[in-house]
Scaffold this motif. Structure first.
Motif, PDB file in Angstrom:
ATOM      1  N   GLU A  65      -1.247   1.641   0.616  1.00  0.00           N
ATOM      2  CA  GLU A  65      -0.315   2.684   0.174  1.00  0.00           C
ATOM      3  C   GLU A  65      -0.206   3.796   1.223  1.00  0.00           C
ATOM      4  O   GLU A  65       0.890   4.237   1.570  1.00  0.00           O
ATOM      5  N   ALA A  66      -1.332   4.219   1.764  1.00  0.00           N
ATOM      6  CA  ALA A  66      -1.324   5.268   2.791  1.00  0.00           C
ATOM      7  C   ALA A  66      -0.643   4.799   4.076  1.00  0.00           C
ATOM      8  O   ALA A  66       0.087   5.564   4.706  1.00  0.00           O
ATOM      9  N   ILE A  67      -0.855   3.554   4.446  1.00  0.00           N
ATOM     10  CA  ILE A  67      -0.235   3.018   5.667  1.00  0.00           C
ATOM     11  C   ILE A  67       1.284   2.993   5.520  1.00  0.00           C
ATOM     12  O   ILE A  67       2.019   3.437   6.407  1.00  0.00           O
ATOM     13  N   PHE A  68       1.778   2.504   4.400  1.00  0.00           N
ATOM     14  CA  PHE A  68       3.233   2.464   4.196  1.00  0.00           C
ATOM     15  C   PHE A  68       3.814   3.872   4.059  1.00  0.00           C
ATOM     16  O   PHE A  68       4.963   4.098   4.418  1.00  0.00           O
ATOM     17  N   ASN A  69       3.036   4.819   3.558  1.00  0.00           N
ATOM     18  CA  ASN A  69       3.511   6.200   3.467  1.00  0.00           C
ATOM     19  C   ASN A  69       3.732   6.818   4.844  1.00  0.00           C
ATOM     20  O   ASN A  69       4.432   7.818   4.972  1.00  0.00           O
ATOM     21  N   GLN A  70       3.147   6.236   5.874  1.00  0.00           N
ATOM     22  CA  GLN A  70       3.333   6.715   7.245  1.00  0.00           C
ATOM     23  C   GLN A  70       4.549   6.070   7.907  1.00  0.00           C
ATOM     24  O   GLN A  70       4.724   6.117   9.110  1.00  0.00           O
ATOM     25  N   ARG A  71       5.395   5.444   7.117  1.00  0.00           N
ATOM     26  CA  ARG A  71       6.643   4.821   7.583  1.00  0.00           C
ATOM     27  C   ARG A  71       6.418   3.558   8.411  1.00  0.00           C
ATOM     28  O   ARG A  71       7.251   3.181   9.215  1.00  0.00           O
ATOM     29  N   THR A  72       5.274   2.921   8.218  1.00  0.00           N
ATOM     30  CA  THR A  72       5.024   1.648   8.877  1.00  0.00           C
ATOM     31  C   THR A  72       5.861   0.588   8.197  1.00  0.00           C
ATOM     32  O   THR A  72       5.985   0.572   6.979  1.00  0.00           O
ATOM     33  N   ARG A  73       6.434  -0.311   8.973  1.00  0.00           N
ATOM     34  CA  ARG A  73       7.304  -1.342   8.402  1.00  0.00           C
ATOM     35  C   ARG A  73       6.619  -2.686   8.231  1.00  0.00           C
ATOM     36  O   ARG A  73       7.043  -3.491   7.416  1.00  0.00           O
ATOM     37  N   THR A  74       5.598  -2.946   9.029  1.00  0.00           N
ATOM     38  CA  THR A  74       4.945  -4.253   8.990  1.00  0.00           C
ATOM     39  C   THR A  74       3.437  -4.073   8.867  1.00  0.00           C
ATOM     40  O   THR A  74       2.817  -3.439   9.711  1.00  0.00           O
ATOM     41  N   VAL A  75       2.874  -4.660   7.808  1.00  0.00           N
ATOM     42  CA  VAL A  75       1.438  -4.571   7.577  1.00  0.00           C
ATOM     43  C   VAL A  75       0.908  -5.974   7.315  1.00  0.00           C
ATOM     44  O   VAL A  75       1.450  -6.712   6.495  1.00  0.00           O
ATOM     45  N   ILE A  76      -0.141  -6.336   8.052  1.00  0.00           N
ATOM     46  CA  ILE A  76      -0.826  -7.606   7.819  1.00  0.00           C
ATOM     47  C   ILE A  76      -2.094  -7.294   7.030  1.00  0.00           C
ATOM     48  O   ILE A  76      -2.918  -6.493   7.461  1.00  0.00           O
ATOM     49  N   VAL A  77      -2.216  -7.933   5.878  1.00  0.00           N
ATOM     50  CA  VAL A  77      -3.339  -7.670   4.980  1.00  0.00           C
ATOM     51  C   VAL A  77      -4.218  -8.914   4.896  1.00  0.00           C
ATOM     52  O   VAL A  77      -3.721 -10.023   4.725  1.00  0.00           O
ATOM     53  N   VAL A  78      -5.534  -8.698   5.033  1.00  0.00           N
ATOM     54  CA  VAL A  78      -6.508  -9.775   4.812  1.00  0.00           C
ATOM     55  C   VAL A  78      -7.460  -9.297   3.727  1.00  0.00           C
ATOM     56  O   VAL A  78      -8.118  -8.270   3.869  1.00  0.00           O
TER      57      VAL A  78
END
Length: 110
Positions: A65-78
Motif C-alpha cells: 500500500e505504501a509503495i503504490f502510494n508513492q506513485r509506483t506503477r509496477t510492483v513485484i511481490v513475493v
C-alpha cells in the motif's frame, strides 16, 4: 516528431508475509507482478473483514500500500511462508529470479 519509448525504471520488488492471501492470485515464493494497487491489495487480503488485527494482515499489506502510494506503477511481490529467516531468504532468492519469470527486473528492493 518521434516517440521514444522508455522502460519503466521504477519497478519495485517486495518480500513479506500475507497469511490471508489468495493462493491462486499470490502463491508462496512465486514472483507476481502488479500494476494496480487494488489488484495487489485484493490478492494480499481478499476479505479485509477477516483480518481484525494488524498482524493478521501480514507484512505485505502495509508495504505494498505504501509503495503504490508513492506513485509506483509496477510492483513485484513475493510472498513468504512465514517470517522465519529461512523462509524469507527463499523468498528473496525468488525475487532475484523475478526477471526470468515476469520479464520485469526490480530496480528497488524492499
Amino acid at each position: 516528431m518521434r516517440i521514444i519509448l522508455t522502460p519503466n525504471q521504477a519497478v519495485v520488488g517486495v518480500v513479506g508475509t500475507a497469511p490471508k492471501a489468495s493462493d491462486t492470485l499470490l502463491p508462496v515464493e512465486i514472483p507476481v507482478v502488479f500494476f494496480k494497487k487494488k489488484d495487489a491489495l485484493d490478492a494480499i487480503l481478499p476479505d479485509p473483514k477477516q483480518a481484525t488485527k494488524e498482524e493478521e494482515k501480514g507484512t505485505l499489506h502495509a508495504s505494498v500500500e505504501a509503495i503504490f502510494n508513492q506513485r509506483t506503477r509496477t510492483v513485484i511481490v513475493v510472498r513468504s511462508k512465514s517470517e522465519s529467516t529461512d523462509n524469507l531468504l527463499k523468498a528473496i532468492e525468488k525475487l532475484l529470479e523475478a526477471e526470468a519469470l515476469t520479464n520485469y527486473k526490480p530496480k528497488i528492493l524492499c
